[in-house]
Design a protein around this motif. Structure first.
Motif, mmCIF file in Angstrom:
data_model
loop_
_atom_site.group_PDB
_atom_site.id
_atom_site.type_symbol
_atom_site.label_atom_id
_atom_site.label_comp_id
_atom_site.label_asym_id
_atom_site.label_seq_id
_atom_site.Cartn_x
_atom_site.Cartn_y
_atom_site.Cartn_z
ATOM 1 N N PHE A 152 30.244 -6.359 29.689
ATOM 2 C CA PHE A 152 30.502 -4.983 30.139
ATOM 3 C C PHE A 152 30.310 -4.859 31.652
ATOM 4 C CE2 PHE A 152 28.177 -1.117 31.395
ATOM 5 C CZ PHE A 152 29.146 -0.157 31.182
ATOM 6 N N LEU A 153 29.200 -5.378 32.169
ATOM 7 C CA LEU A 153 28.929 -5.295 33.611
ATOM 8 C C LEU A 153 29.957 -6.096 34.406
ATOM 9 C CD1 LEU A 153 25.026 -5.628 33.672
ATOM 10 C CD2 LEU A 153 26.398 -3.546 33.981
ATOM 11 N N ALA A 154 30.317 -7.276 33.879
ATOM 12 C CA ALA A 154 31.303 -8.101 34.576
ATOM 13 C C ALA A 154 32.665 -7.412 34.606
ATOM 14 C CB ALA A 154 31.417 -9.468 33.904
ATOM 15 N N ALA A 155 33.066 -6.807 33.488
ATOM 16 C CA ALA A 155 34.360 -6.122 33.434
ATOM 17 C C ALA A 155 34.391 -4.947 34.404
ATOM 18 C CB ALA A 155 34.628 -5.630 32.014
ATOM 19 N N ALA A 156 33.305 -4.175 34.456
ATOM 20 C CA ALA A 156 33.248 -3.026 35.366
ATOM 21 C C ALA A 156 33.307 -3.478 36.820
ATOM 22 C CB ALA A 156 31.986 -2.216 35.101
ATOM 23 N N ALA A 157 32.664 -4.610 37.127
ATOM 24 C CA ALA A 157 32.664 -5.122 38.500
ATOM 25 C C ALA A 157 34.035 -5.689 38.878
ATOM 26 C CB ALA A 157 31.589 -6.187 38.656
ATOM 27 N N ILE A 158 34.622 -6.467 37.982
ATOM 28 C CA ILE A 158 35.914 -7.112 38.271
ATOM 29 C C ILE A 158 37.027 -6.080 38.384
ATOM 30 C CG2 ILE A 158 37.682 -8.636 37.307
ATOM 31 C CD1 ILE A 158 35.323 -10.289 36.111
ATOM 32 N N TRP A 159 37.034 -5.089 37.479
ATOM 33 C CA TRP A 159 38.090 -4.088 37.495
ATOM 34 C C TRP A 159 37.780 -2.940 38.444
ATOM 35 C CZ3 TRP A 159 38.626 -4.137 31.461
ATOM 36 C CH2 TRP A 159 39.335 -5.283 31.097
ATOM 37 N N GLY A 160 36.629 -3.000 39.096
ATOM 38 C CA GLY A 160 36.271 -2.000 40.101
ATOM 39 C C GLY A 160 36.213 -0.591 39.558
ATOM 40 N N ALA A 161 35.313 -0.363 38.610
ATOM 41 C CA ALA A 161 35.152 0.985 38.046
ATOM 42 C C ALA A 161 34.916 1.987 39.174
ATOM 43 C CB ALA A 161 33.980 1.002 37.070
ATOM 44 N N THR A 162 35.733 3.028 39.225
ATOM 45 C CA THR A 162 35.668 3.990 40.328
ATOM 46 C C THR A 162 34.567 5.025 40.132
ATOM 47 O OG1 THR A 162 37.352 5.330 39.218
ATOM 48 C CG2 THR A 162 38.103 3.730 40.877
ATOM 49 N N ALA A 163 34.050 5.160 38.909
ATOM 50 C CA ALA A 163 32.962 6.096 38.623
ATOM 51 C C ALA A 163 31.920 5.367 37.789
ATOM 52 C CB ALA A 163 33.498 7.312 37.871
ATOM 53 N N PRO A 164 30.677 5.840 37.796
ATOM 54 C CA PRO A 164 29.660 5.196 36.959
ATOM 55 C C PRO A 164 30.089 5.194 35.489
ATOM 56 C CG PRO A 164 28.644 6.718 38.500
ATOM 57 C CD PRO A 164 30.128 6.932 38.590
ATOM 58 N N VAL A 165 29.926 4.070 34.822
ATOM 59 C CA VAL A 165 30.220 3.958 33.391
ATOM 60 C C VAL A 165 28.970 3.460 32.687
ATOM 61 C CG1 VAL A 165 32.706 3.625 33.585
ATOM 62 C CG2 VAL A 165 31.197 1.650 33.785
ATOM 63 N N SER A 166 28.845 3.836 31.421
ATOM 64 C CA SER A 166 27.627 3.506 30.670
ATOM 65 C C SER A 166 27.977 2.887 29.331
ATOM 66 C CB SER A 166 26.786 4.762 30.451
ATOM 67 O OG SER A 166 26.445 5.358 31.685
ATOM 68 N N LEU A 167 27.055 2.073 28.834
ATOM 69 C CA LEU A 167 27.225 1.406 27.544
ATOM 70 C C LEU A 167 26.057 1.774 26.643
ATOM 71 C CD1 LEU A 167 28.965 -0.637 25.938
ATOM 72 C CD2 LEU A 167 27.457 -2.444 26.815
ATOM 73 N N TYR A 168 26.394 2.220 25.424
ATOM 74 C CA TYR A 168 25.396 2.615 24.444
ATOM 75 C C TYR A 168 25.669 1.885 23.136
ATOM 76 C CZ TYR A 168 25.439 6.753 27.510
ATOM 77 O OH TYR A 168 25.442 7.603 28.581
ATOM 78 N N GLY A 169 24.632 1.686 22.349
ATOM 79 C CA GLY A 169 24.797 1.301 20.961
ATOM 80 C C GLY A 169 24.669 -0.163 20.639
ATOM 81 N N ALA A 170 24.537 -0.432 19.345
ATOM 82 C CA ALA A 170 24.285 -1.774 18.840
ATOM 83 C C ALA A 170 25.554 -2.502 18.426
ATOM 84 C CB ALA A 170 23.328 -1.686 17.645
ATOM 85 N N SER A 171 26.722 -1.997 18.796
ATOM 86 C CA SER A 171 27.977 -2.579 18.315
ATOM 87 C C SER A 171 28.101 -4.064 18.637
ATOM 88 C CB SER A 171 29.176 -1.837 18.896
ATOM 89 O OG SER A 171 29.139 -0.477 18.560
ATOM 90 N N SER A 172 27.821 -4.456 19.875
ATOM 91 C CA SER A 172 27.953 -5.874 20.251
ATOM 92 C C SER A 172 26.996 -6.742 19.446
ATOM 93 C CB SER A 172 27.681 -6.058 21.747
ATOM 94 O OG SER A 172 28.652 -5.385 22.506
ATOM 95 N N ALA A 173 25.784 -6.244 19.220
ATOM 96 C CA ALA A 173 24.800 -6.990 18.437
ATOM 97 C C ALA A 173 25.224 -7.096 16.976
ATOM 98 C CB ALA A 173 23.424 -6.322 18.554
#
Length: 198
Positions: free
Chosen positions: A108-129
């Motif tokens: 998630f952090l890598a995707a936001a950095a590579i795609w240059g998220a223009t606004a703060p984005v957040s990740l919630y939940g146990a889905s990946s786990a």
């Protein structure tokens, strides 16, 4: 089934903590944002330190954005976790669950950095786990599935796990969450591969 939940300390502990965090999210303002994973990571960190942001790669798996999000994740965790426990110890379940979650957070952090998220984005939940636990079903193929869910006796557990993986991928609300799910799946397969060959 519920009489046997005491046999699965990892599952009961993780689900219990998720319930606690979910309830506290309704009682304490900003509780969810305090533990969610954010990009840029330092914008909402408790002290702005790297330590807190590394902690959030772990803590975000305990906070959810609503009832539906929470209930869906806990349902699949219980559903697949009980079956997978027949093949893995609590320690291995913990490594798979949190390892997949942390790798999903890193994606998630890598995707936001590579795609240059223009606004703060957040990740919630146990889905990946939870998706990591699904990969465990696929890799270890537990045989005691029908002991707990006799109505699925003729349905291969791996087929249901693949269905959930596809469903989670299709239901991502944004590309960053999608990459977090992909990270959880990739991390889960990698961790299971190491477990099988160690």
């Amino acid at each position: 089934m519920f009489r046997k939940l005491s046999e699965y300390p990892f599952l009961t502990t993780v689900i219990g903590w998720n319930i606690l965090f979910f309830l506290l999210g309704y009682l304490i303002p900003d509780w969810i944002d305090l533990f969610a994973l954010h990009y840029p990571a330092a914008t909402r960190s408790l002290t702005g330190t790297v330590l807190v942001d590394i902690f959030r790669l772990f803590s975000y798996t305990f906070v959810h954005s609503g009832w539906h999000h929470f209930f869906t994740n806990m349902l699949w965790l219980l559903f697949f976790g009980i079956a997978l426990h027949s093949r893995l110890s609590s320690w291995k379940m913990m490594a798979l669950y949190f390892g997949s979650g942390m790798i999903g957070g890193a994606f998630f952090l890598a995707a936001a950095a590579i795609w240059g998220a223009t606004a703060p984005v957040s990740l919630y939940g146990a889905s990946s786990a939870v998706l990591g636990i699904c990969t465990g079903i696929i890799m270890f193929r537990p045989r005691r599935w029908s002991d707990y869910y006799p109505f699925f006796k003729k349905v291969p557990v791996t087929l249901i796990a693949w269905g959930v993986i596809i469903l989670f991928a299709l239901c991502s609300s944004d590309p960053y969450s999608l990459l977090a799910h992909v990270g959880g799946i990739a991390g889960g397969f990698a961790i299971c591969f190491i477990m099988r060959n160690s």
